[in-house]
Design a protein around this motif. Structure first.
Motif, PDB file in Angstrom:
ATOM      1  N   LEU A 200       7.932 -16.090  12.009  1.00  0.00           N
ATOM      2  CA  LEU A 200       7.195 -15.183  11.423  1.00  0.00           C
ATOM      3  C   LEU A 200       6.454 -15.513  10.375  1.00  0.00           C
ATOM      4  N   GLY A 201       5.119 -15.161   9.974  1.00  0.00           N
ATOM      5  CA  GLY A 201       4.293 -15.055   8.836  1.00  0.00           C
ATOM      6  C   GLY A 201       3.665 -13.682   8.846  1.00  0.00           C
ATOM      7  N   LEU A 202       3.561 -13.676   7.255  1.00  0.00           N
ATOM      8  CA  LEU A 202       2.649 -12.250   6.831  1.00  0.00           C
ATOM      9  C   LEU A 202       1.999 -12.905   5.408  1.00  0.00           C
ATOM     10  N   GLY A 203       0.728 -12.470   5.433  1.00  0.00           N
ATOM     11  CA  GLY A 203       0.053 -12.721   4.002  1.00  0.00           C
ATOM     12  C   GLY A 203      -1.099 -11.933   3.827  1.00  0.00           C
ATOM     13  N   TYR A 204      -1.289 -11.932   2.716  1.00  0.00           N
ATOM     14  CA  TYR A 204      -2.383 -10.925   2.173  1.00  0.00           C
ATOM     15  C   TYR A 204      -3.304 -11.973   1.017  1.00  0.00           C
ATOM     16  N   GLN A 205      -4.638 -11.867   1.182  1.00  0.00           N
ATOM     17  CA  GLN A 205      -5.657 -12.366   0.219  1.00  0.00           C
ATOM     18  C   GLN A 205      -6.614 -11.432  -0.245  1.00  0.00           C
ATOM     19  N   ASP A 206      -7.178 -11.606  -1.334  1.00  0.00           N
ATOM     20  CA  ASP A 206      -8.177 -10.724  -2.133  1.00  0.00           C
ATOM     21  C   ASP A 206      -9.082 -11.304  -2.996  1.00  0.00           C
ATOM     22  N   SER A 207     -10.200 -11.579  -2.806  1.00  0.00           N
ATOM     23  CA  SER A 207     -11.162 -11.985  -3.506  1.00  0.00           C
ATOM     24  C   SER A 207     -12.263 -10.847  -4.204  1.00  0.00           C
ATOM     25  N   GLY A 208     -11.592  -9.845  -4.409  1.00  0.00           N
ATOM     26  CA  GLY A 208     -12.535  -8.694  -5.016  1.00  0.00           C
ATOM     27  C   GLY A 208     -13.903  -8.347  -4.071  1.00  0.00           C
ATOM     28  N   ASP A 209     -15.017  -8.285  -5.142  1.00  0.00           N
ATOM     29  CA  ASP A 209     -16.328  -7.984  -4.430  1.00  0.00           C
ATOM     30  C   ASP A 209     -16.861  -8.950  -3.809  1.00  0.00           C
ATOM     31  N   ARG A 210     -16.283 -10.434  -3.883  1.00  0.00           N
ATOM     32  CA  ARG A 210     -17.130 -11.378  -3.319  1.00  0.00           C
ATOM     33  C   ARG A 210     -17.027 -11.432  -1.788  1.00  0.00           C
ATOM     34  N   ASP A 211     -15.736 -11.521  -1.445  1.00  0.00           N
ATOM     35  CA  ASP A 211     -15.323 -11.829   0.045  1.00  0.00           C
ATOM     36  C   ASP A 211     -14.212 -10.523   0.576  1.00  0.00           C
ATOM     37  N   GLY A 212     -14.064  -9.501  -0.101  1.00  0.00           N
ATOM     38  CA  GLY A 212     -13.276  -8.528   0.243  1.00  0.00           C
ATOM     39  C   GLY A 212     -11.701  -9.008   0.166  1.00  0.00           C
ATOM     40  N   SER A 213     -10.974  -8.406   1.101  1.00  0.00           N
ATOM     41  CA  SER A 213      -9.623  -8.825   1.016  1.00  0.00           C
ATOM     42  C   SER A 213      -9.135  -8.928   2.648  1.00  0.00           C
ATOM     43  N   ALA A 214      -7.913  -9.386   2.976  1.00  0.00           N
ATOM     44  CA  ALA A 214      -7.489  -9.667   4.456  1.00  0.00           C
ATOM     45  C   ALA A 214      -6.076  -9.765   4.326  1.00  0.00           C
ATOM     46  N   ILE A 215      -5.462  -9.121   5.406  1.00  0.00           N
ATOM     47  CA  ILE A 215      -3.925  -9.079   5.555  1.00  0.00           C
ATOM     48  C   ILE A 215      -3.852  -9.605   6.796  1.00  0.00           C
ATOM     49  N   GLY A 216      -2.703 -10.573   7.252  1.00  0.00           N
ATOM     50  CA  GLY A 216      -2.606 -10.891   8.477  1.00  0.00           C
ATOM     51  C   GLY A 216      -1.090 -11.314   8.897  1.00  0.00           C
ATOM     52  N   VAL A 217      -0.727 -11.452  10.276  1.00  0.00           N
ATOM     53  CA  VAL A 217       0.543 -11.643  10.805  1.00  0.00           C
ATOM     54  C   VAL A 217       0.449 -12.683  11.789  1.00  0.00           C
ATOM     55  N   SER A 218       1.344 -13.252  11.915  1.00  0.00           N
ATOM     56  CA  SER A 218       1.618 -14.389  13.044  1.00  0.00           C
ATOM     57  C   SER A 218       2.937 -14.612  13.482  1.00  0.00           C
ATOM     58  N   ALA A 219       3.287 -15.002  14.709  1.00  0.00           N
ATOM     59  CA  ALA A 219       4.595 -15.250  15.321  1.00  0.00           C
ATOM     60  C   ALA A 219       4.522 -16.382  16.307  1.00  0.00           C
TER      61      ALA A 219
END
Length: 316
Positions: A200-219
């Motif tokens: 299982l995987g869970l991740g979050y990444q944020d680049s502010g105003d440039r490209d926004g943010s993202a949250i993801g999951v996988s199995a």
């Protein structure tokens, strides 16, 4: 001839010197075959990659090393054809230190989101990566190396039994007047369900105003002894790139020398229609590091055009 002999002698001498302090390993791969591009043109294809892996250990037990990945291809990006970026000459380097505190890597490496999530690559290869270059392919790297970033990622990771975590930072290229860095955090966990390990995987990444943010999951899990299945999902807060969500799935079968797989991706946009694509791959292991490889991508340019390749992949 004298120049070649001199260069060979110098290389041998250098390798011996390096061995006294650490280790230098040389590996590589090569490909040859035919490729039908998005325009339906049938072409010859050859590619050679060389990788240097250097490692050492301090007197106190601190491990350190570097990886240099050199990729050379015969595709001419200046020929006027719109080849995917994966076919342009590329090279990547990274350096690391590791110990009881964990591992710190800097350079051409994955951000924490990509590190945590499973790639829908079927674990198989095709000579022109057709099955992983279709437009909606899910690779988890949506937030890495975007415009305005400096291309170098710093990632710290550590593992405790079945649990692992990572944090990453990619600086903005301030020469372009951008100041928002990209920060990420990811976790991995391996759960045993009825004798089957599920990663299982869970991740979050944020680049502010440039490209926004993202949250993801996988199995990801292997079942029936030969089948592997994966699924992944990323949700974006990213109006600048018009991305709302990205989903991917794959199914792979490997038995003896035979491996076959299919993967699928779909992207939902903030404005406009969604789009999807799929890829297929087949390998036959000839032994000794050589494989017959076939790949297919259903839409590699966003216009519905497909491509495929067939050839021999060699590992050294």
């Amino acid at each position: 001839m004298k120049k070649i002999l001199l260069a060979t002698t110098m290389l041998a001498g250098t390798a011996g010197f390096a061995a006294a302090e650490g280790a230098v390993a040389l590996s590589g791969s090569a490909e040859m075959g035919i490729w039908s591009d998005a325009y339906g043109d049938l072409q010859f294809w050859q590619d050679v990659e060389v990788k240097f892996t250097m490692s050492g250990t301090t007197d106190g037990g601190l491990e350190f090393g570097a990886v240099i990945d050199l990729d050379e291809t015969n595709v001419d990006a200046a020929s006027g054809q719109d080849y995917p970026s994966a076919y342009n000459d590329d090279s990547g380097t990274s350096v690391y230190i590791s110990g009881s505190f964990g591992k710190l890597t800097l350079g051409d490496t994955d951000g924490a989101l990509d590190w945590a999530l499973a790639d829908m690559d079927n674990g198989l290869t095709s000579i022109t990566d057709d099955h992983t270059t279709h437009v909606a392919w899910f690779g988890g790297s949506d937030m890495d190396g975007k415009a305005g970033a400096d291309g170098q990622i710093l990632r710290y990771e550590n593992t405790f039994g079945a649990f692992g975590f990572a944090v990453s930072l990619e600086q903005a290229d301030e020469g372009e007047g951008l100041v928002d860095d990209t920060f990420g955090i990811g976790v991995k966990y391996t759960a045993n369900l009825g004798g089957t390990d599920v990663n299982l995987g869970l991740g979050y990444q944020d680049s502010g105003d440039r490209d926004g943010s993202a949250i993801g999951v996988s199995a990801a899990a292997t079942f029936g002894g030969a089948f592997t299945g994966k699924i992944g999902y990323i949700s974006f807060d990213d109006s600048s790139r018009n991305l709302d969500s990205h989903i991917g799935a794959e199914l792979t079968y490997v038995s003896g020398p035979i491996g076959v797989g299919v993967n699928y991706g779909k992207v939902e946009q903030v404005v406009g229609d969604s789009y999807d694509s799929w890829g297929a791959v087949a390998n036959y292991d000839l032994g000794g590091g050589a494989k017959v490889e076939f790949g297919y991508g259903s839409d590699v340019n966003g216009l519905g055009d497909d491509q495929w390749s067939l050839g021999i992949g060699m590992s050294f």
